[in-house]
Design an enzyme around this catalytic site. Structure first.
Site, PDB file in Angstrom:
ATOM      1  N   ALA A 177       0.882  -0.994  -0.016  1.00 11.93           N
ATOM      2  CA  ALA A 177       0.102   0.244  -0.043  1.00 11.93           C
ATOM      3  C   ALA A 177       0.735   1.293  -0.301  1.00 11.93           C
ATOM      4  O   ALA A 177       0.685   1.918  -0.645  1.00 11.93           O
ATOM      5  CB  ALA A 177      -0.921  -0.156   1.506  1.00 11.93           C
ATOM      6  N   TYR A 178       1.841   1.040   0.804  1.00 10.13           N
ATOM      7  CA  TYR A 178       3.019   2.393   0.741  1.00 10.13           C
ATOM      8  C   TYR A 178       3.660   2.529  -0.502  1.00 10.13           C
ATOM      9  O   TYR A 178       3.653   3.530  -1.061  1.00 10.13           O
ATOM     10  CB  TYR A 178       3.670   2.410   1.897  1.00 10.13           C
TER      11      TYR A 178
END
Length: 249
Positions: A156-157
């Site tokens: 996600a990051y």
């Protein structure tokens, strides 16, 4: 939280400037003679400590609270810089969120909050910077070297930071003719409170050995890169992703 008696020349806004890498950037730019607007999300004490340290060292700074993903708050942040110091020459968008999870187990609410700050926040700050930076200015955003190292758990990051990297050259081209540089810095493992939190001594030691230089980066290492990109010697660097990571792939 301000010292307006000092002579003001160039002016910088540093989002996420109250802690970690952002704080080091704010202090370095102030030491280099810029008036610095230290933006922060919620920790009044940390912001006050950062501004106090800058002023105690002979610099010029003020703290302004604003959510980087809120377009009204960010417009008011730039208004404050223009009112107090006369304009904006440098914008460093270091505000960001980190959430770790295997993709299969990812909480989509966490994903939304992460992307709100890291993607929407970058666009909101970049939009104001594009409208308001004075001729010859500089905009720097932040990515991560994990975009290249692809460590599991960072999906996600990395997705959010991949978006930041994708707009870098586009924004640089859109600002053609104004002498404004646009770059992104992608740090590797850096010894901040956030990075070290929750890691064992063994994990930190292993991460320290990963780069060929065999140490973690420091916030000051990254601040030096920012000072170069926003200073007179970095004027020919534009539209680039600079991986400041000690030699990680």
């Amino acid at each position: 939280m301000t010292n307006t008696d000092l002579a003001v020349g160039r002016v910088a806004i540093v989002t996420g400037g109250s802690r970690g890498i952002g704080r080091a950037v704010a202090r370095r730019l102030a030491a280099d003679g810029l008036a610095v607007v230290v933006n922060y999300a919620g920790d009044d004490n940390a912001a006050a400590e950062t501004v106090h340290a800058i002023i105690a060292a002979g610099g010029n700074a003020t703290a302004v609270r604003a959510d980087v993903a809120d377009e009204t708050a960010v417009a008011e942040l730039f208004d404050r810089a223009e009112t107090e110091y006369g304009g904006v020459d440098v914008v460093v968008n270091s505000a960001g969120r980190l959430a770790l999870s295997p993709i299969a187990e990812l909480d989509l609410d966490v994903l939304d909050r992460l992307h709100r700050v890291n993607i929407r926040g970058t666009f909101v700050v970049a939009r104001q910077a594009a409208q308001r930076l004075r001729t010859g200015g500089a905009f720097v955003s932040f990515s991560t070297s994990v975009v290249g190292t692809r460590v599991p758990g960072y999906g996600a990051y990395v997705a959010s930071k991949g978006a930041v990297e994708a707009i870098t050259l586009i924004l640089a081209r859109e600002l053609r003719g104004r002498g404004i540089t646009v770059n992104t810095v992608a740090p590797g493992p850096t010894a901040t409170e956030l990075f070290l939190d929750g890691k064992t001594e063994e994990q930190v030691a292993a991460l320290s050995k990963a780069p060929p230089l065999e140490r973690l980066g420091t916030p000051e290492d990254i601040a030096g890169v920012i000072a170069f990109l926003t200073g007179p010697e970095g004027r020919w660097v534009n539209g680039q992703i600079l991986r400041a990571n000690g030699g990680l792939v």
